[in-house]
Design an enzyme around this catalytic site. Structure first.
Site, PDB file in Angstrom:
ATOM      1  CG  ASP A 139       5.399  -2.294  -0.302  1.00 21.76           C
ATOM      2  OD1 ASP A 139       4.720  -1.732   0.578  1.00 21.76           O
ATOM      3  OD2 ASP A 139       5.291  -2.048  -1.508  1.00 21.76           O
ATOM      4  CG  LEU A 175      -3.087  -7.508   0.332  1.00 19.96           C
ATOM      5  CD1 LEU A 175      -3.872  -8.807   0.480  1.00 19.96           C
ATOM      6  CD2 LEU A 175      -3.282  -6.634   1.565  1.00 19.96           C
ATOM      7  CE1 TYR A 203       3.450   4.329  -4.285  1.00 19.08           C
ATOM      8  CE2 TYR A 203       5.376   4.599  -5.683  1.00 19.08           C
ATOM      9  CZ  TYR A 203       4.827   4.388  -4.430  1.00 19.08           C
ATOM     10  OH  TYR A 203       5.637   4.265  -3.345  1.00 19.08           O
TER      11      TYR A 203
HETATM   12  C1  GLA Z   1       3.069   1.003  -2.456  1.00 21.20           C
HETATM   13  C2  GLA Z   1       4.576   1.250  -2.426  1.00 21.20           C
HETATM   14  C3  GLA Z   1       5.041   1.606  -1.019  1.00 21.20           C
HETATM   15  C4  GLA Z   1       4.205   2.735  -0.424  1.00 21.20           C
HETATM   16  C5  GLA Z   1       2.716   2.435  -0.590  1.00 21.20           C
HETATM   17  C6  GLA Z   1       1.846   3.581  -0.148  1.00 21.20           C
HETATM   18  O1  GLA Z   1       2.749  -0.139  -1.734  1.00 21.20           O
HETATM   19  O2  GLA Z   1       5.247   0.101  -2.869  1.00 21.20           O
HETATM   20  O3  GLA Z   1       6.403   1.937  -1.037  1.00 21.20           O
HETATM   21  O4  GLA Z   1       4.571   3.963  -0.986  1.00 21.20           O
HETATM   22  O5  GLA Z   1       2.390   2.137  -1.937  1.00 21.20           O
HETATM   23  O6  GLA Z   1       1.960   3.762   1.208  1.00 21.20           O
END
Ligand code: GLA
Length: 381
Positions: free
Chosen positions: A166, A119, A224
């Site tokens: 975000d 979140l 990621y």
């Molecule tokens: C994380 C990253 C965002 C985005 C999301 C996936 O929250 O901080 O920049 O890439 O994953 O949508």
């Protein structure tokens, strides 16, 4: 006290929200589309200037001495400060690196965005710092630069390779709206790139539930980065600047590597889903129509992008089986939260059924709340 002393010594309060993304996961770093709302959970920053060059940060969640560093050493000393303090200190360092004024500062944080729940608690921490430092020291910094500053703090100072989603959500979202952000247009132009789309589910007898499964994603940082690298490799193999340039899955025919093909297919189809959800909401259609697009997004994240987990899948399945119009994991994946679009009257049933399912898998500490589209970062109200 003179007015100047007053402004140096009295504390003021700012807040920056976490976010959920209705749709558009892992599209931001591919120059694509996202559609987040700010949630009613936020990080607050009580701050004031000091007539010296020390930056002091403290957190109600981390009792102990404040971390204190001279502005000039923020970058060099980053490895010496506790993990959480690198976020706000990184923001101040980035203001300074860009030549903006940063005085001595005292910043005290508090908040209720759960960490590791997908979140954006870390973006909320950076954005709360950024709006506070702007208002205290550098009022001419525009929102776009503030977003860059908050992101640079996370990318370069903390070392988390996030995209823009975000920070843009935390700074730009407004109450009662979803933020439709075209990342490429936003990066390349000064005046366009986003749109506030009215988002009021209660008028339609609906709720958006956020269920934090309790499976935190903090230990999975490598996944990621690996997905980002795969997307970059797919774009390179296709000879395009980014996967945004591919308009439909047919454009991926030349990708012979099956893994890269699936990663790229997620991005291409997800961009389509974002546009379709935005179109549905813009047109004022029944928001229930959005449900199947959310569920399709989950399947794509699960099967093509492979960032879901058995726990997230089970939560989504339980939500759908107990009456949700659509459900999906949110954020980067590998744990965290799901969202579920539900009738107001059926919300308790869905919540209870997901809770039971998660408890049966050993996750007895899941939490549910309602995501109402909330204001973005600024002076606390
Ligand atoms: C994380 C990253 C965002 C985005 C999301 C996936 O929250 O901080 O920049 O890439 O994953 O949508």
């Amino acid at each position: 006290m003179t007015p100047r002393e007053e402004s140096i010594h009295s504390r003021r309060l700012w807040a920056a929200p976490g976010r959920v993304n209705l749709i558009g996961e892992h599209t931001d770093y591919n120059d694509g589309f996202v559609l987040p709302i700010a949630i009613p959970l936020a990080v607050t920053c009580a701050g004031r200037r000091h007539p010296d060059d020390l930056v002091r940060v403290s957190s109600r969640q981390r009792p102990g001495e404040p971390v204190r560093l001279p502005v000039g050493t923020l970058r060099a000393e980053r490895d010496l400060v506790p993990g959480w303090a690198r976020y706000p200190l990184g923001v101040v360092a980035e203001f300074a690196r860009r030549g903006h004024r940063t005085d001595g500062l005292e910043l005290e944080f508090d908040g209720d965005v759960p960490a590791g729940a997908g979140l954006s608690s870390s973006a909320a921490l950076c954005c709360a710092t950024a709006v506070a430092v702007r208002d205290l020291c550098a009022p001419s910094v525009a929102d776009r630069e503030l977003i860059d500053i908050a992101r640079a703090a996370e990318n370069d100072y903390v070392g988390a390779p996030t995209g823009i989603l975000d920070h843009a959500a935390s700074i730009l979202c407004t109450a009662g709206h979803a933020l439709f952000l075209d990342v490429r247009a936003f990066r390349e132009t000064e005046t366009v790139g986003y749109e506030q789309i009215p988002f009021d589910l209660s008028a339609a007898g609906l709720r958006l539930l956020v269920i934090d499964t309790g499976q935190t994603h903090e230990h999975a940082g490598g996944g990621y980065g690996a997905r980002r690298a795969e997307c970059a490799a797919a774009a390179e193999a296709l000879g395009v600047g980014s996967l945004r340039d591919i308009g439909a899955p047919e454009g991926l025919a030349d990708l012979t590597d099956p893994v890269l093909y699936r990663r790229a297919r997620h991005v291409v189809t997800e961009n389509d889903r974002v546009r379709a959800v935005a179109e549905t909401l813009r047109g004022g259609a029944d928001p229930r129509a959005v449900g199947p697009l959310l569920s399709a997004g989950h399947i794509s994240l699960r099967d093509d992008f492979e960032v879901s987990t058995a726990v997230l899948d089970a939560a989504v399945e339980a939500a759908e089986a107990s009456g949700a119009y659509g459900a999906r994991m949110v954020g980067g994946g590998f744990g965290g939260s799901i969202i579920a679009l539900v009738d107001t009257a059926g919300a308790d049933r869905v919540q209870e059924s997901v809770r039971e399912r998660l408890a049966g898998m050993g996750f007895g500490n899941s939490r549910t709340f309602e995501a109402v589209a909330s204001p973005g970062a600024g002076p606390a109200r």
